[in-house]
Design a protein around this motif. Structure first.
Motif, PDB file in Angstrom:
ATOM      1  N   ALA A  73       8.783  -4.398   6.151  1.00  0.00           N
ATOM      2  CA  ALA A  73      10.161  -4.692   5.608  1.00  0.00           C
ATOM      3  C   ALA A  73      10.449  -3.153   4.814  1.00  0.00           C
ATOM      4  CB  ALA A  73      10.219  -5.755   4.792  1.00  0.00           C
ATOM      5  N   ALA A  74       9.375  -2.787   3.938  1.00  0.00           N
ATOM      6  CA  ALA A  74       9.901  -1.461   3.221  1.00  0.00           C
ATOM      7  C   ALA A  74      10.082  -0.504   4.144  1.00  0.00           C
ATOM      8  CB  ALA A  74       8.540  -1.293   2.199  1.00  0.00           C
ATOM      9  N   SER A  75       9.190  -0.280   5.310  1.00  0.00           N
ATOM     10  CA  SER A  75       9.332   0.855   6.176  1.00  0.00           C
ATOM     11  C   SER A  75      10.809   0.882   6.735  1.00  0.00           C
ATOM     12  CB  SER A  75       8.169   0.783   7.331  1.00  0.00           C
ATOM     13  OG  SER A  75       6.748   0.709   6.771  1.00  0.00           O
ATOM     14  N   GLU A  76      11.324  -0.143   6.967  1.00  0.00           N
ATOM     15  CA  GLU A  76      12.723  -0.317   7.703  1.00  0.00           C
ATOM     16  C   GLU A  76      13.573  -0.097   6.571  1.00  0.00           C
ATOM     17  OE1 GLU A  76      15.631  -0.787  10.172  1.00  0.00           O
ATOM     18  OE2 GLU A  76      13.311  -0.674  10.675  1.00  0.00           O
ATOM     19  N   ILE A  78       3.148   4.877   3.112  1.00  0.00           N
ATOM     20  CA  ILE A  78       3.302   3.943   1.848  1.00  0.00           C
ATOM     21  C   ILE A  78       1.864   3.553   1.320  1.00  0.00           C
ATOM     22  CG2 ILE A  78       3.687   1.605   1.309  1.00  0.00           C
ATOM     23  CD1 ILE A  78       5.757   1.517   3.393  1.00  0.00           C
ATOM     24  N   GLY A  79       1.849   3.800   0.092  1.00  0.00           N
ATOM     25  CA  GLY A  79       0.631   3.663  -0.956  1.00  0.00           C
ATOM     26  C   GLY A  79       0.672   2.424  -1.091  1.00  0.00           C
ATOM     27  N   VAL A 114      -3.367   5.515   0.676  1.00  0.00           N
ATOM     28  CA  VAL A 114      -2.155   5.457   1.593  1.00  0.00           C
ATOM     29  C   VAL A 114      -2.118   5.257   3.035  1.00  0.00           C
ATOM     30  CG1 VAL A 114      -0.176   7.040   2.138  1.00  0.00           C
ATOM     31  CG2 VAL A 114      -1.460   7.557   0.067  1.00  0.00           C
ATOM     32  N   LEU A 115      -1.226   4.394   3.270  1.00  0.00           N
ATOM     33  CA  LEU A 115      -1.140   4.108   5.024  1.00  0.00           C
ATOM     34  C   LEU A 115      -0.278   4.791   5.761  1.00  0.00           C
ATOM     35  CD1 LEU A 115      -0.689  -0.033   4.455  1.00  0.00           C
ATOM     36  CD2 LEU A 115      -2.759   1.244   5.282  1.00  0.00           C
ATOM     37  N   ARG A 116      -0.738   5.544   6.591  1.00  0.00           N
ATOM     38  CA  ARG A 116       0.202   6.726   7.194  1.00  0.00           C
ATOM     39  C   ARG A 116       1.031   6.334   8.322  1.00  0.00           C
ATOM     40  NH1 ARG A 116      -0.867  10.542   3.312  1.00  0.00           N
ATOM     41  NH2 ARG A 116      -3.018  10.380   2.831  1.00  0.00           N
ATOM     42  N   ASP A 117       2.324   6.845   8.316  1.00  0.00           N
ATOM     43  CA  ASP A 117       3.206   6.462   9.476  1.00  0.00           C
ATOM     44  C   ASP A 117       3.415   4.947   9.513  1.00  0.00           C
ATOM     45  OD1 ASP A 117       3.693   9.208  10.146  1.00  0.00           O
ATOM     46  OD2 ASP A 117       1.682   9.313  11.132  1.00  0.00           O
ATOM     47  N   THR A 118       3.552   4.050   8.618  1.00  0.00           N
ATOM     48  CA  THR A 118       3.792   2.693   8.631  1.00  0.00           C
ATOM     49  C   THR A 118       4.755   2.129   9.622  1.00  0.00           C
ATOM     50  OG1 THR A 118       5.193   2.699   6.733  1.00  0.00           O
ATOM     51  CG2 THR A 118       2.695   2.377   6.106  1.00  0.00           C
TER      52      THR A 118
END
Length: 512
Positions: free
Chosen positions: A348-351, A376-377, A390-394
Motif C-alpha cells: 500500500a505504501a509503495s502504491e 522501503i526500510g 531496506v527492501l529494494r524495489d518494493t
C-alpha cells in the motif's frame, strides 16, 4: 642508513593527535613491528610499530607534543644498543623468544579488524569469544567488533589458539587494526604457560601500567597525570577492571577521583546528613554501545534539522484480517511463509509513494532528490537497538516476497548478521509499534528521508457504519513528514490513500 618512524595516517575526521607515550628511549634496541610509541587522537589511541629492526637513534617529538598525520616522530639506525654486551645478550634472548614457535610449531598471524566501509571511521571491541591459550578451529569467531551500524565478526585464520590480545573489550579500533596474535597449532588441553608467554611477558612492550591493584591503559594514564587523580577511586570498565580513557574522563566530570575528595565528601555528609533508606538500592553503570550512540545522535539530528509534523488517521483492518483468515493456510503451503500485515502495508505504501512523489523524495543540501523507485526500510528491534534494513524495489515485489524478506531481516538482525549495505539507502520507512502494544505514537523521520509511516495496535472499537454502531478492528496510522519538502495537503492525502488501499485490498490488485 636511518629509517624514519612516522605517525599513522589519520582518518579524515581526525586533524591531529598527541604523543601519549614512548615505549623506547634513544639507544634502545628495537625489533621489527615492536611497539615504539602511542599517538592519542580525540577518538582512539594509535600504536606506532618499528618499521625495521635496529636501534632508536633519536626522537623528534616528546610526550605531550601535538603531531599531524604521517609526521616524522623519530629515526631508527644501525648500531649497538646502550649497555654493550648485556644489552646484546638481552636482545638475543628476545630474538630467541620471538622465534620460539607456539605449541605444535605453528606459524604466528596477526588478528586484524575487518576493513571498515568508508562511512565508518572506527569500531569498538564488543567481546572476545576466545581467551588466550584456548583451542580454536579455522573460521571460528574470535572476536566481535561493534560499529555504529553493524556488528562485524573476526574469525580464526587457521586451527590454533590466541597467544596475545592487544585490544581489550571496550577499546576502540580502526579499520584493519591489529587485535591480537594467533598461532597455528597452539592451545588445547596440552597448552602450557609457555605457549601463551607472549601475552604475559613484559618484554613484549605491553602498554598498560599497574598502579597498586589498578591497571591503566596508556591514554588513561596520561589523563590521570594531567588531572592529578587518585587512581584507587576510579572504577575501571575494561576487561579485568582495566581503567580506560572513558573511565578517567567520567571521573574528571563527576569530580569523584580528585585527591582529598573523600574527606570533603565526608564533611559535606556530616553537615547535611542524607535521610536513611531501608533496603538495597542497586545501580549499574554500563557504557552506551556505539549503535545506541548513533541512534541517539540521528534521532536528535532529525528533530533539530527537519520541520517535522505528524498527521493521523485510522483504518478499518476488517477486510485485511478476513483475507488473511481465508488464505493463511494456503499461503503458507504455497510460499512457505506466514501471511502477516506488513506485506499489505508495504504494498500500500509503495502504491501511495508512486502517487505522491514528494513523500518519496529526499533533501540533499539545497537540492531535492526525487527517486523513481521505492526502497522501503522496515524498522526491526534488536537487543542492541533499532536497525532499519531496506527492501529494494518494493513496487515490483509480491506480498510473499515482502513477507520472506522481513522474516529474514528479523532473524539476521537479532543474530547481528545484517550487512551494512542492507541498511543504507531507503526512500521511505515503516515502523510498527503495535507489536509492542502501542496504540498511538509519533514516529521520527529517518534522515535524509522526508517521511515515515507508523503502524499501531489493532483495537476493537465501536464505530458508526451506515448509521449503525458496530465493533470494528481499528488501527491508528501516523505519518511524520518534513514540512520543508511536503505540504500538509499531500501528507494527508498520502495517508488517506494508504487507508483506502487497506480497507479495500482489491485496489492493490486492480491498481485503482
Amino acid at each position: 642508513m636511518a629509517t624514519e618512524i612516522k605517525a599513522p595516517t589519520f582518518p579524515e575526521s581526525v586533524a591531529e593527535g598527541s604523543v601519549a607515550a614512548w615505549h623506547k628511549k634513544p639507544g634502545d634496541s628495537v625489533e621489527r613491528d615492536e611497539l615504539i610509541v602511542e599517538i592519542e587522537t580525540d577518538k582512539v589511541v594509535l600504536e606506532v610499530l618499528a618499521p625495521e629492526a635496529g636501534v632508536l637513534s633519536e626522537t623528534l617529538v616528546e610526550e605531550g607534543d601535538t603531531v599531524e598525520s604521517e609526521q616524522v616522530l623519530g629515526r631508527i639506525g644501525e648500531g649497538e644498543a646502550k649497555g654493550g654486551k648485556a644489552s646484546a645478550e638481552s636482545g638475543d634472548k628476545q630474538d630467541a623468544k620471538a622465534e620460539k614457535p607456539a605449541a605444535g610449531g605453528g606459524e604466528k598471524h596477526e588478528v586484524k579488524a575487518p576493513t571498515f566501509p568508508e562511512s565508518i571511521q572506527e569500531g569498538t571491541v564488543a567481546s572476545w569469544n576466545k581467551q588466550v591459550g584456548e583451542a580454536v578451529k579455522r573460521d571460528e569467531v574470535l572476536a566481535e567488533i561493534e560499529t555504529d551500524k553493524v556488528v562485524l565478526e573476526v574469525v580464526a585464520p587457521a586451527d590454533g589458539a590466541l597467544v596475545e590480545i592487544k585490544a581489550e573489550e571496550g577499546s576502540q579500533v580502526e579499520s584493519e587494526a591489529v587485535l591480537g596474535i594467533f598461532a597455528e597449532g597452539a592451545g588445547g588441553e596440552g597448552a602450557t604457560a609457555a605457549d601463551v608467554e607472549p601475552a604475559a611477558s613484559a618484554d613484549d612492550g605491553a602498554s598498560d601500567e599497574q598502579v597498586g591493584d589498578k591497571i591503566l591503559a596508556p591514554a588513561a594514564r596520561k589523563l590521570v597525570a594531567e588531572h592529578d587523580l587518585d587512581v584507587s577511586k576510579i572504577e575501571g570498565t575494561g576487561k579485568g577492571g582495566r581503567i580506560l580513557k572513558e573511565d578517567v574522563q567520567r571521573a574528571v566530570k563527576e569530580g569523584s577521583a580528585a585527591k582529598g575528595a573523600k574527606a570533603s565528601t565526608g564533611a559535606a555528609k556530616a553537615a547535611s546528613p542524607a535521610p536513611a533508606v531501608e533496603g538495597e538500592r542497586p545501580e549499574k553503570r554500563v557504557p552506551m554501545s556505539r549503535l545506541r550512540q548513533t541512534i541517539a545522535k540521528r534521532l536528535v539530528q532529525a528533530q533539530q534539522t527537519a520541520a517535522m509534523l505528524t498527521t493521523y488517521n485510522e483504518v478499518d483492518m476488517g477486510a485485511v484480517m478476513a483475507l488473511r483468515a481465508q488464505y493463511k493456510d494456503t499461503f503458507v503451503k504455497t510460499h512457505d511463509v506466514k501471511l502477516g500485515f506488513m506485506g499489505f502495508f508495504v504494498k500500500a505504501a509503495s502504491e501511495a509513494l508512486k502517487r505522491f512523489p514528494d513523500v518519496n523524495a529526499s533533501i540533499d543540501g539545497t537540492d531535492i532528490v526525487y527517486h523513481g523507485y521505492q526502497d522501503i526500510g522496515v524498522a526491526v528491534s534488536t537487543d542492541r537497538g533499532l536497525v532499519v534494513p531496506v527492501l529494494r524495489d518494493t513496487d515490483s515485489m509480491k506480498i510473499a516476497d515482502v513477507e520472506k524478506g522481513i522474516v529474514d531481516f528479523g532473524k539476521r538482525a537479532r543474530d547481528g548478521k545484517l550487512g551494512i549495505d542492507e541498511m543504507q539507502g531507503g526512500t521511505f520507512t515503516i515502523t510498527n509499534g503495535g507489536i509492542f502494544g502501542s496504540l498511538m505514537s509519533t514516529p521520527i523521520i529517518n534522515p535524509p528521508q522526508t517521511a515515515i509511516l507508523g503502524m499501531h495496535k489493532i483495537q476493537e472499537r465501536p464505530m458508526a457504519v451506515n448509521g449503525k454502531v458496530e465493533i470494528r478492528p481499528m488501527m491508528y496510522l501516523a505519518v511524520s513528514y518534513d514540512h520543508r519538502m511536503i505540504d500538509g495537503k499531500d501528507a494527508v492525502q498520502f495517508l488517506v490513500t494508504i487507508k483506502e488501499l487497506l480497507e479495500d485490498p482489491a485496489r492493490l490488485l486492480l491498481d485503482i
